[in-house]
Scaffold this motif. Structure first.
Motif, PDB file in Angstrom:
ATOM      1  N   ARG A  19       0.813  -1.075   0.110  1.00  0.00           N
ATOM      2  CA  ARG A  19       0.170   0.054   0.070  1.00  0.00           C
ATOM      3  C   ARG A  19       0.796   1.207  -0.007  1.00  0.00           C
ATOM      4  NH1 ARG A  19      -3.506  -3.668   3.503  1.00  0.00           N
ATOM      5  NH2 ARG A  19      -5.394  -3.592   2.228  1.00  0.00           N
ATOM      6  N   ARG A  20       1.944   1.161   0.767  1.00  0.00           N
ATOM      7  CA  ARG A  20       2.824   2.331   0.891  1.00  0.00           C
ATOM      8  C   ARG A  20       3.314   2.418  -0.485  1.00  0.00           C
ATOM      9  NH1 ARG A  20       6.319   5.609   3.225  1.00  0.00           N
ATOM     10  NH2 ARG A  20       5.526   6.746   5.065  1.00  0.00           N
ATOM     11  N   PHE A  21       4.253   1.529  -1.024  1.00  0.00           N
ATOM     12  CA  PHE A  21       4.731   1.755  -2.509  1.00  0.00           C
ATOM     13  C   PHE A  21       3.873   2.454  -3.454  1.00  0.00           C
ATOM     14  CE2 PHE A  21       7.539  -1.956  -1.072  1.00  0.00           C
ATOM     15  CZ  PHE A  21       8.509  -1.254  -0.653  1.00  0.00           C
ATOM     16  N   ALA A  22       2.542   1.810  -3.469  1.00  0.00           N
ATOM     17  CA  ALA A  22       1.544   2.416  -4.338  1.00  0.00           C
ATOM     18  C   ALA A  22       1.370   3.860  -3.965  1.00  0.00           C
ATOM     19  CB  ALA A  22       0.115   1.381  -4.290  1.00  0.00           C
ATOM     20  N   LEU A  23       1.020   4.429  -2.971  1.00  0.00           N
ATOM     21  CA  LEU A  23       0.888   5.602  -2.653  1.00  0.00           C
ATOM     22  C   LEU A  23       1.982   6.445  -3.052  1.00  0.00           C
ATOM     23  CD1 LEU A  23      -0.789   5.478   0.897  1.00  0.00           C
ATOM     24  CD2 LEU A  23      -1.915   6.261  -1.196  1.00  0.00           C
ATOM     25  N   ARG A  24       3.084   6.074  -2.874  1.00  0.00           N
ATOM     26  CA  ARG A  24       4.384   6.820  -3.246  1.00  0.00           C
ATOM     27  C   ARG A  24       4.371   7.016  -4.687  1.00  0.00           C
ATOM     28  NH1 ARG A  24       9.395   4.118  -0.661  1.00  0.00           N
ATOM     29  NH2 ARG A  24      10.484   5.725  -1.687  1.00  0.00           N
ATOM     30  N   MET A  25       4.095   5.802  -5.414  1.00  0.00           N
ATOM     31  CA  MET A  25       3.996   5.972  -6.955  1.00  0.00           C
ATOM     32  C   MET A  25       2.651   7.033  -7.633  1.00  0.00           C
ATOM     33  SD  MET A  25       4.797   2.181  -8.452  1.00  0.00           S
ATOM     34  CE  MET A  25       4.262   1.386  -6.934  1.00  0.00           C
ATOM     35  N   GLY A  26       1.789   6.782  -6.798  1.00  0.00           N
ATOM     36  CA  GLY A  26       0.885   7.740  -7.056  1.00  0.00           C
ATOM     37  C   GLY A  26       1.041   9.211  -6.696  1.00  0.00           C
ATOM     38  N   GLU A  27       1.923   9.557  -5.884  1.00  0.00           N
ATOM     39  CA  GLU A  27       2.080  10.938  -5.611  1.00  0.00           C
ATOM     40  C   GLU A  27       2.978  11.226  -6.787  1.00  0.00           C
ATOM     41  OE1 GLU A  27       3.976  13.614  -2.099  1.00  0.00           O
ATOM     42  OE2 GLU A  27       4.456  11.361  -2.314  1.00  0.00           O
ATOM     43  N   VAL A  28       3.887  10.676  -7.507  1.00  0.00           N
ATOM     44  CA  VAL A  28       4.565  10.831  -8.577  1.00  0.00           C
ATOM     45  C   VAL A  28       3.878  11.578  -9.697  1.00  0.00           C
ATOM     46  CG1 VAL A  28       6.213  10.166 -10.440  1.00  0.00           C
ATOM     47  CG2 VAL A  28       6.520   9.387  -8.212  1.00  0.00           C
ATOM     48  N   TYR A  33      -4.783   4.479 -10.293  1.00  0.00           N
ATOM     49  CA  TYR A  33      -5.820   3.559  -9.690  1.00  0.00           C
ATOM     50  C   TYR A  33      -5.288   3.187  -8.267  1.00  0.00           C
ATOM     51  CZ  TYR A  33      -7.273   3.491 -14.413  1.00  0.00           C
ATOM     52  OH  TYR A  33      -7.811   3.622 -15.874  1.00  0.00           O
ATOM     53  N   ILE A  34      -5.302   4.054  -7.622  1.00  0.00           N
ATOM     54  CA  ILE A  34      -4.896   4.137  -5.893  1.00  0.00           C
ATOM     55  C   ILE A  34      -6.072   3.204  -5.211  1.00  0.00           C
ATOM     56  CG2 ILE A  34      -4.459   5.264  -3.926  1.00  0.00           C
ATOM     57  CD1 ILE A  34      -1.962   5.146  -5.832  1.00  0.00           C
ATOM     58  N   GLY A  35      -7.237   3.470  -5.571  1.00  0.00           N
ATOM     59  CA  GLY A  35      -8.410   2.762  -4.857  1.00  0.00           C
ATOM     60  C   GLY A  35      -8.187   1.227  -5.070  1.00  0.00           C
ATOM     61  N   GLN A  36      -7.829   0.702  -6.062  1.00  0.00           N
ATOM     62  CA  GLN A  36      -7.712  -0.466  -6.390  1.00  0.00           C
ATOM     63  C   GLN A  36      -6.515  -1.182  -5.668  1.00  0.00           C
ATOM     64  OE1 GLN A  36      -8.624   1.654  -8.668  1.00  0.00           O
ATOM     65  NE2 GLN A  36      -9.699   0.985 -10.284  1.00  0.00           N
ATOM     66  N   ALA A  37      -5.550  -0.257  -5.853  1.00  0.00           N
ATOM     67  CA  ALA A  37      -4.235  -0.771  -5.300  1.00  0.00           C
ATOM     68  C   ALA A  37      -4.090  -1.158  -3.898  1.00  0.00           C
ATOM     69  CB  ALA A  37      -3.090   0.165  -5.491  1.00  0.00           C
ATOM     70  N   LEU A  38      -4.984  -0.076  -2.751  1.00  0.00           N
ATOM     71  CA  LEU A  38      -5.087  -0.214  -1.634  1.00  0.00           C
ATOM     72  C   LEU A  38      -6.097  -1.527  -1.242  1.00  0.00           C
ATOM     73  CD1 LEU A  38      -5.535   3.460  -0.676  1.00  0.00           C
ATOM     74  CD2 LEU A  38      -3.576   2.088  -0.411  1.00  0.00           C
ATOM     75  N   GLY A  39      -7.282  -1.437  -2.263  1.00  0.00           N
ATOM     76  CA  GLY A  39      -8.100  -2.782  -1.917  1.00  0.00           C
ATOM     77  C   GLY A  39      -7.595  -3.974  -2.174  1.00  0.00           C
ATOM     78  N   TYR A  40      -6.667  -3.941  -3.201  1.00  0.00           N
ATOM     79  CA  TYR A  40      -6.120  -5.568  -3.745  1.00  0.00           C
ATOM     80  C   TYR A  40      -4.793  -6.005  -2.805  1.00  0.00           C
ATOM     81  CZ  TYR A  40      -6.115  -9.079  -7.309  1.00  0.00           C
ATOM     82  OH  TYR A  40      -6.529 -10.212  -7.744  1.00  0.00           O
ATOM     83  N   LYS A 256     -16.242   8.710  -6.209  1.00  0.00           N
ATOM     84  CA  LYS A 256     -15.727   8.241  -7.179  1.00  0.00           C
ATOM     85  C   LYS A 256     -14.181   7.921  -7.084  1.00  0.00           C
ATOM     86  CE  LYS A 256     -19.009  10.833 -10.253  1.00  0.00           C
ATOM     87  NZ  LYS A 256     -19.218  11.721 -11.430  1.00  0.00           N
ATOM     88  N   ASN A 257     -14.092   6.498  -7.015  1.00  0.00           N
ATOM     89  CA  ASN A 257     -12.509   6.333  -6.618  1.00  0.00           C
ATOM     90  C   ASN A 257     -11.925   5.127  -7.655  1.00  0.00           C
ATOM     91  OD1 ASN A 257     -13.942   4.112  -5.959  1.00  0.00           O
ATOM     92  ND2 ASN A 257     -13.650   4.276  -3.393  1.00  0.00           N
ATOM     93  N   HIS A 258     -12.800   5.054  -8.719  1.00  0.00           N
ATOM     94  CA  HIS A 258     -11.955   4.210  -9.722  1.00  0.00           C
ATOM     95  C   HIS A 258     -10.847   4.654 -10.159  1.00  0.00           C
ATOM     96  CE1 HIS A 258     -12.151   1.147 -13.133  1.00  0.00           C
ATOM     97  NE2 HIS A 258     -11.857   2.208 -13.713  1.00  0.00           N
ATOM     98  N   PHE A 259     -10.665   5.826 -10.574  1.00  0.00           N
ATOM     99  CA  PHE A 259      -9.410   6.589 -10.977  1.00  0.00           C
ATOM    100  C   PHE A 259      -9.420   7.936 -10.148  1.00  0.00           C
ATOM    101  CE2 PHE A 259      -6.528   9.310 -13.312  1.00  0.00           C
ATOM    102  CZ  PHE A 259      -5.503   8.620 -13.860  1.00  0.00           C
ATOM    103  N   ILE A 260      -8.324   7.958  -9.120  1.00  0.00           N
ATOM    104  CA  ILE A 260      -8.505   9.017  -8.268  1.00  0.00           C
ATOM    105  C   ILE A 260      -7.327  10.066  -8.570  1.00  0.00           C
ATOM    106  CG2 ILE A 260      -7.789   9.551  -6.073  1.00  0.00           C
ATOM    107  CD1 ILE A 260      -8.903   6.844  -5.118  1.00  0.00           C
ATOM    108  N   ARG A 261      -7.790  11.349  -8.680  1.00  0.00           N
ATOM    109  CA  ARG A 261      -7.022  12.418  -8.417  1.00  0.00           C
ATOM    110  C   ARG A 261      -6.965  13.037  -7.150  1.00  0.00           C
ATOM    111  NH1 ARG A 261      -9.360  12.719 -13.467  1.00  0.00           N
ATOM    112  NH2 ARG A 261      -7.834  12.561 -15.268  1.00  0.00           N
TER     113      ARG A 261
END
Length: 279
Positions: A19-28, A33-40, A256-261
């Motif tokens: 989860r942490r790695f995904a959030l850091r990539m999202g910040e870049v 698709y952070i909602g899916q990453a955290l959920g999966y 709306k969290n399918h694709f999150i900004r």
């Protein structure tokens, strides 16, 4: 602490880091698709932290289990798992979605070590997995093929053609994982095209079916172990009910969290919330 508790504790740490790695990539990129990453993340933690047979230093090792990311838009989650598995380096997450990066925003096998297929055209993963499983059986290779897919792919006819073919050929080396988060680009998956009773449908196609809370690590762990240990010659499916944004409450409840900004300050807020809940 006994060995079972040790395993669960290790997997909880693994899911947290994914989860942490995904959030850091999202910040870049400021979005994704952070909602899916955290959920999966819990499912991927069990896959790469426990179930799969692979060699981090040799992603093309012939004896490896194949993990197909049919839902290519989950790539940010998958990269996080590959980082956790030491197949790609943590430093590379800073390149996510950038020009010449090995981590494009949608999964591409030609770019990323450990990526078995280029996903994104939904409904393609299961038919490809059937072909791979057949080929491995013909070669007497004992490896498993895992097909990871979204509930939105249940809308695709090719998915059900693949399901029929897998049962027809008795592919006991094929394990399908369906992420049921009830969300796709056009709205709630169950409203776009109703798919229940889902367990009964897969069973009627000749599959061994398990349905679990995909965010409950003990249940996910048991499901993976059961799928691998079955001796009957039939394909296996694990239906995982997950919560989008799991671990970061203000993302869990976002409509709306399918694709999150995410606004710039919210990335650090999300990391802080995740860290606080883990400690």
């Amino acid at each position: 602490m006994n060995s079972a508790q040790d395993t669960l504790s290790s997997l909880a740490q693994c899911a947290y880091r994914i989860r942490r790695f995904a959030l850091r990539m999202g910040e870049v990129q400021g979005q994704g698709y952070i909602g899916q990453a955290l959920g999966y993340a819990d499912v991927l933690a069990v896959a790469y932290g426990h179930a799969l047979n692979f060699r981090p230093e040799d992603p093309q090792w012939d004896g490896r289990d194949r993990f197909l990311l049919s839902h290519g838009h989950y790539a940010i989650a998958f990269y996080a798992a590959l980082i956790e598995a030491k197949i790609i380096s943590e430093e590379e997450l800073e390149t996510y979605g950038s020009d010449d990066s090995r981590l494009p925003m949608s999964g591409m096998a030609s770019y990323t070590p450990g990526m078995e297929m280029s996903g994104g055209s939904l409904g393609q993963g299961l038919p490809i997995a059937v072909g791979m499983a057949l080929a491995l059986r013909h070669k007497n290779n004992p490896a498993f093929v895992y097909n990871s897919m979204s509930d939105g792919e249940l809308d695709e006819g090719s998915t059900w053609e693949g399901a029929m073919a897998a049962a027809h050929h008795g592919l006991g080396n094929l394990i399908c994982i369906v992420d049921i988060n009830n969300q796709q680009a056009d709205g709630p998956s169950s409203k776009v095209l109703g798919f229940e009773p889902l367990a009964d449908k897969w069973a009627s196609f000749g599959w061994h079916v398990q349905r679990v809370d995909g965010n409950h690590l003990p249940a996910v762990l048991r499901a993976f172990d059961t799928a691998r240990q079955l001796t009957e010659a039939k394909p296996r499916v694990i239906l995982c009910d997950t919560l989008m944004g799991k671990g970061v409450p203000f993302l869990e409840t976002r409509e709306k969290n399918h694709f999150i900004r995410v606004d710039p300050p919210e990335w650090q807020q999300a990391l802080q919330v995740l860290d606080a809940s883990h400690n």
